[in-house]
Design an enzyme around this catalytic site. Structure first.
Site, PDB file in Angstrom:
ATOM      1  N   SER A  69      -4.809  -2.588  -7.144  1.00 40.69           N
ATOM      2  CA  SER A  69      -5.627  -3.720  -6.694  1.00 40.69           C
ATOM      3  C   SER A  69      -5.318  -4.980  -7.490  1.00 40.69           C
ATOM      4  O   SER A  69      -4.800  -4.938  -8.611  1.00 40.69           O
ATOM      5  CB  SER A  69      -7.115  -3.379  -6.831  1.00 40.69           C
ATOM      6  OG  SER A  69      -7.444  -2.242  -6.091  1.00 40.69           O
TER       7      SER A  69
HETATM    8  N1  SAH Z   1      -8.262   2.136  -8.069  1.00 42.38           N
HETATM    9  C1  SAH Z   1      -6.885   1.747  -7.779  1.00 42.38           C
HETATM   10  C2  SAH Z   1      -6.724   1.273  -6.363  1.00 42.38           C
HETATM   11  C3  SAH Z   1      -6.239   2.384  -5.547  1.00 42.38           C
HETATM   12  S1  SAH Z   1      -5.908   2.024  -3.848  1.00 42.38           S
HETATM   13  C4  SAH Z   1      -6.393   0.748  -8.815  1.00 42.38           C
HETATM   14  O1  SAH Z   1      -6.833   0.821  -9.930  1.00 42.38           O
HETATM   15  O2  SAH Z   1      -5.533  -0.061  -8.521  1.00 42.38           O
HETATM   16  C5  SAH Z   1      -7.034   3.200  -3.130  1.00 42.38           C
HETATM   17  C6  SAH Z   1      -6.743   4.654  -3.395  1.00 42.38           C
HETATM   18  O3  SAH Z   1      -7.780   5.387  -2.744  1.00 42.38           O
HETATM   19  C7  SAH Z   1      -5.430   5.182  -2.810  1.00 42.38           C
HETATM   20  O4  SAH Z   1      -4.650   5.755  -3.819  1.00 42.38           O
HETATM   21  C8  SAH Z   1      -5.873   6.216  -1.787  1.00 42.38           C
HETATM   22  O5  SAH Z   1      -5.015   7.328  -1.682  1.00 42.38           O
HETATM   23  C9  SAH Z   1      -7.234   6.616  -2.329  1.00 42.38           C
HETATM   24  N2  SAH Z   1      -8.150   7.207  -1.350  1.00 42.38           N
HETATM   25  C10 SAH Z   1      -8.294   6.903  -0.039  1.00 42.38           C
HETATM   26  N3  SAH Z   1      -9.250   7.673   0.513  1.00 42.38           N
HETATM   27  C11 SAH Z   1      -9.740   8.474  -0.457  1.00 42.38           C
HETATM   28  C12 SAH Z   1     -10.750   9.491  -0.501  1.00 42.38           C
HETATM   29  N4  SAH Z   1     -11.441   9.858   0.574  1.00 42.38           N
HETATM   30  N5  SAH Z   1     -10.984  10.114  -1.693  1.00 42.38           N
HETATM   31  C13 SAH Z   1     -10.280   9.784  -2.806  1.00 42.38           C
HETATM   32  N6  SAH Z   1      -9.306   8.843  -2.822  1.00 42.38           N
HETATM   33  C14 SAH Z   1      -9.041   8.188  -1.667  1.00 42.38           C
END
Ligand code: SAH
Length: 230
Positions: A69
């Site tokens: 992000s």
């Molecule tokens: N927190 C991260 C951003 C990750 S992007 C950072 O620090 O940059 C969002 C993430 O959520 C992705 O890796 C995706 O695979 C995960 N995701 C999507 N749906 C999900 C779910 N139901 N449970 C857990 N993770 C999920």
């Protein structure tokens, strides 16, 4: 040079906060949040070929169609969560582990669930290597939260849901905040702050329009620890 680039990143976060403060209610962030942003080496969380862009104020691809992000959004969500040193925080959507690392500087314990097992394993290994010992990464569908370890002082979801998952609100302590982007896939999303008051009532406010990757469901079921759970 890392320090200059981090300084620049912090200045950009401050500017974005200033411009969005009317909507977010945060025209500046708490100093402890900015210190956490300064201390986590974002370049260690992005693919090697993108390290030169690690401190830009933008999301970057991390593989598997997912992203790290934008720094401003990570900082803002961290502040909206109102983390305290004695808190245990649940994160849904570990990705590369950057948000979890930032939170780990501010709270007692972070439990983070990632639905793509490969990303969960990479993040767990990275967080351990970098010394973030109070983060536990689990592989599984975070929609259901983690009832066996609930309630949590705060819950942060870093993928966009179509609605606020009832299990997550249920697993929030009274007085806690659930910070979550809600909307359609890749459009019309709002960053919501859902608070549970002392009597268990729900209060929701919209902080900002955002764009997150979608919260997906059911790639695998349980909340099994990742291979390198720390
Ligand atoms: N927190 C991260 C951003 C990750 S992007 C950072 O620090 O940059 C969002 C993430 O959520 C992705 O890796 C995706 O695979 C995960 N995701 C999507 N749906 C999900 C779910 N139901 N449970 C857990 N993770 C999920």
């Amino acid at each position: 040079m890392r320090p200059d680039r981090i300084e620049q990143m912090l200045r950009t976060i401050e500017q974005e906060c200033h411009f969005t403060g009317n909507a977010t209610g945060r025209s500046s962030l708490r100093p402890v949040v900015m210190e956490a942003m300064a201390s986590v080496p974002r370049d260690d969380f992005v693919p090697s070929e993108l390290k030169h862009r690690a401190f830009d104020n933008g999301a970057l691809p991390i593989g598997e169609g997912q992203t790290i992000s934008q720094p401003f959004i990570v900082a803002l969500m961290t502040d909206l969560l109102e983390p305290q040193p004695d808190h245990t925080i649940l994160e849904i959507g570990t990705g590369c582990g950057y948000q979890a690392a930032v939170l780990s500087c501010l709270v007692k314990q972070v439990i983070s669930i990632e639905i793509i097992p490969h990303l969960a394993n990479l993040a767990a290994e990275r967080l351990q290597r970098l010394g973030y010992r109070n983060v536990q990464v689990m592989s599984g569908d975070g929609y259901q939260g983690l009832p066996e370890q609930a309630p949590f002082d705060g819950i942060i979801v870093t993928a966009a849901a179509s609605h606020v998952p009832a299990p997550l609100f249920k697993q929030l302590k009274p007085g806690g905040n659930l910070v979550i982007p809600v909307g359609l896939p890749y459009m019309h999303q709002e960053l919501l702050v859902v608070s549970k008051d002392r009597s268990g009532q729900r209060h929701t406010r919209s902080a900002l329009p955002v764009i997150f990757v979608p919260l997906t469901r059911n790639r695998e079921t349980g909340g099994e620890p990742a291979d390198n759970t720390i």
